[in-house]
Design a protein around this motif. Structure first.
Motif, PDB file in Angstrom:
ATOM      1  N   LYS A  17       0.842  -1.189   0.000  1.00  0.00           N
ATOM      2  CA  LYS A  17       0.000   0.000   0.000  1.00  0.00           C
ATOM      3  C   LYS A  17       0.879   1.241   0.000  1.00  0.00           C
ATOM      4  CE  LYS A  17      -3.845  -1.982   2.545  1.00  0.00           C
ATOM      5  NZ  LYS A  17      -4.761  -1.794   3.661  1.00  0.00           N
ATOM      6  N   GLY A  18       0.496   2.254  -0.752  1.00  0.00           N
ATOM      7  CA  GLY A  18       1.186   3.531  -0.730  1.00  0.00           C
ATOM      8  C   GLY A  18       0.724   4.357   0.450  1.00  0.00           C
ATOM      9  N   VAL A  19       1.406   5.455   0.709  1.00  0.00           N
ATOM     10  CA  VAL A  19       1.087   6.306   1.852  1.00  0.00           C
ATOM     11  C   VAL A  19      -0.369   6.739   1.851  1.00  0.00           C
ATOM     12  CG1 VAL A  19       1.566   8.534   2.926  1.00  0.00           C
ATOM     13  CG2 VAL A  19       3.438   7.132   2.121  1.00  0.00           C
ATOM     14  N   SER A  20      -0.904   7.101   0.707  1.00  0.00           N
ATOM     15  CA  SER A  20      -2.282   7.587   0.667  1.00  0.00           C
ATOM     16  C   SER A  20      -3.299   6.498   1.003  1.00  0.00           C
ATOM     17  CB  SER A  20      -2.596   8.187  -0.704  1.00  0.00           C
ATOM     18  OG  SER A  20      -2.463   7.193  -1.699  1.00  0.00           O
ATOM     19  N   ASP A  21      -2.900   5.218   0.887  1.00  0.00           N
ATOM     20  CA  ASP A  21      -3.798   4.108   1.201  1.00  0.00           C
ATOM     21  C   ASP A  21      -3.772   3.707   2.672  1.00  0.00           C
ATOM     22  OD1 ASP A  21      -4.367   3.904  -1.527  1.00  0.00           O
ATOM     23  OD2 ASP A  21      -2.680   2.550  -1.837  1.00  0.00           O
ATOM     24  N   LEU A  22      -2.770   4.166   3.411  1.00  0.00           N
ATOM     25  CA  LEU A  22      -2.610   3.764   4.799  1.00  0.00           C
ATOM     26  C   LEU A  22      -3.537   4.566   5.701  1.00  0.00           C
ATOM     27  CD1 LEU A  22       1.271   3.483   4.908  1.00  0.00           C
ATOM     28  CD2 LEU A  22      -0.369   1.615   4.863  1.00  0.00           C
ATOM     29  N   PRO A  23      -3.901   3.995   6.849  1.00  0.00           N
ATOM     30  CA  PRO A  23      -4.750   4.744   7.782  1.00  0.00           C
ATOM     31  C   PRO A  23      -4.001   5.961   8.324  1.00  0.00           C
ATOM     32  CG  PRO A  23      -4.045   2.665   8.746  1.00  0.00           C
ATOM     33  CD  PRO A  23      -3.562   2.678   7.338  1.00  0.00           C
ATOM     34  N   LYS A  24      -4.755   6.947   8.733  1.00  0.00           N
ATOM     35  CA  LYS A  24      -4.178   8.133   9.361  1.00  0.00           C
ATOM     36  C   LYS A  24      -4.436   8.027  10.856  1.00  0.00           C
ATOM     37  CE  LYS A  24      -3.308  10.029   5.355  1.00  0.00           C
ATOM     38  NZ  LYS A  24      -2.735   8.990   4.551  1.00  0.00           N
ATOM     39  N   GLY A  25      -3.508   8.525  11.634  1.00  0.00           N
ATOM     40  CA  GLY A  25      -3.681   8.441  13.072  1.00  0.00           C
ATOM     41  C   GLY A  25      -2.932   9.534  13.796  1.00  0.00           C
ATOM     42  N   HIS A  26      -2.994   9.450  15.112  1.00  0.00           N
ATOM     43  CA  HIS A  26      -2.238  10.351  15.974  1.00  0.00           C
ATOM     44  C   HIS A  26      -2.049   9.674  17.322  1.00  0.00           C
ATOM     45  CE1 HIS A  26      -6.433  11.270  17.030  1.00  0.00           C
ATOM     46  NE2 HIS A  26      -5.957  11.595  18.228  1.00  0.00           N
ATOM     47  N   ILE A  27      -1.136  10.217  18.111  1.00  0.00           N
ATOM     48  CA  ILE A  27      -0.874   9.645  19.434  1.00  0.00           C
ATOM     49  C   ILE A  27      -1.223  10.650  20.521  1.00  0.00           C
ATOM     50  CG2 ILE A  27       1.001   8.202  18.551  1.00  0.00           C
ATOM     51  CD1 ILE A  27       2.921  10.140  20.120  1.00  0.00           C
ATOM     52  N   ARG A  28      -1.440  10.108  21.711  1.00  0.00           N
ATOM     53  CA  ARG A  28      -1.554  10.916  22.924  1.00  0.00           C
ATOM     54  C   ARG A  28      -0.572  10.321  23.919  1.00  0.00           C
ATOM     55  NH1 ARG A  28      -7.916  11.162  22.927  1.00  0.00           N
ATOM     56  NH2 ARG A  28      -8.172  12.755  21.353  1.00  0.00           N
ATOM     57  N   VAL A  29       0.208  11.181  24.536  1.00  0.00           N
ATOM     58  CA  VAL A  29       1.245  10.739  25.463  1.00  0.00           C
ATOM     59  C   VAL A  29       0.893  11.196  26.867  1.00  0.00           C
ATOM     60  CG1 VAL A  29       3.695  10.902  26.054  1.00  0.00           C
ATOM     61  CG2 VAL A  29       2.999  10.898  23.655  1.00  0.00           C
ATOM     62  N   ALA A  77       3.314   2.402  20.930  1.00  0.00           N
ATOM     63  CA  ALA A  77       2.610   2.012  22.156  1.00  0.00           C
ATOM     64  C   ALA A  77       3.032   0.619  22.622  1.00  0.00           C
ATOM     65  CB  ALA A  77       1.110   2.069  21.943  1.00  0.00           C
ATOM     66  N   LEU A  78       3.229  -0.290  21.681  1.00  0.00           N
ATOM     67  CA  LEU A  78       3.640  -1.649  22.037  1.00  0.00           C
ATOM     68  C   LEU A  78       5.059  -1.693  22.589  1.00  0.00           C
ATOM     69  CD1 LEU A  78       2.162  -3.534  18.965  1.00  0.00           C
ATOM     70  CD2 LEU A  78       1.320  -3.627  21.323  1.00  0.00           C
ATOM     71  N   THR A  79       5.899  -0.774  22.152  1.00  0.00           N
ATOM     72  CA  THR A  79       7.298  -0.738  22.561  1.00  0.00           C
ATOM     73  C   THR A  79       7.508   0.014  23.871  1.00  0.00           C
ATOM     74  OG1 THR A  79       7.937  -0.811  20.243  1.00  0.00           O
ATOM     75  CG2 THR A  79       9.616  -0.119  21.777  1.00  0.00           C
ATOM     76  N   GLU A  86      -0.906   6.291  23.806  1.00  0.00           N
ATOM     77  CA  GLU A  86      -2.150   5.766  23.237  1.00  0.00           C
ATOM     78  C   GLU A  86      -2.184   6.178  21.782  1.00  0.00           C
ATOM     79  OE1 GLU A  86      -5.221   7.563  25.563  1.00  0.00           O
ATOM     80  OE2 GLU A  86      -5.035   6.087  27.164  1.00  0.00           O
ATOM     81  N   VAL A  87      -2.602   5.262  20.914  1.00  0.00           N
ATOM     82  CA  VAL A  87      -2.649   5.516  19.475  1.00  0.00           C
ATOM     83  C   VAL A  87      -4.098   5.480  19.014  1.00  0.00           C
ATOM     84  CG1 VAL A  87      -1.887   4.731  17.196  1.00  0.00           C
ATOM     85  CG2 VAL A  87      -0.390   4.439  19.193  1.00  0.00           C
TER      86      VAL A  87
END
Length: 93
Positions: A17-29, A77-79, A86-87
């Protein structure tokens, strides 16, 4: 000159998948939990995390998302040994 796969160099691809096909997200720390170990920064495939200039009450500089491009892969988050991240996928909120 393109790569042997016919894809442009410098474009991030994940499982075909190219970048435009990937989900968009953000984190909270949770900045008070973060110890600035940098493990999340190292594992982020999008390179959108860095150690901030802010200092928390424990004297550490918490991680921050400093640019767009999070793909909500949750590797940070897993690391995180302190469970400080939180993602969120942007289409989930």
């Amino acid at each position: 000159m393109g790569s042997p796969s016919g894809r442009s160099r410098g474009t991030f691809y994940c499982h075909g998948k190219g970048v435009s096909d990937l989900p968009k997200g953000h984190i909270r720390v949770n900045e008070e939990r973060c110890k600035s170990c940098g493990l999340c920064v190292e594992v982020c495939p999008s390179g959108v995390l860095r150690i901030s200039e802010r200092i928390n009450s424990r004297g550490y500089r918490p991680v921050e998302q400093f640019k767009e491009g999070c793909i909500a892969c949750r590797m940070c988050a897993l690391t995180c040994p302190d469970v400080a991240i939180e993602v969120y996928r942007d289409d989930e909120e």
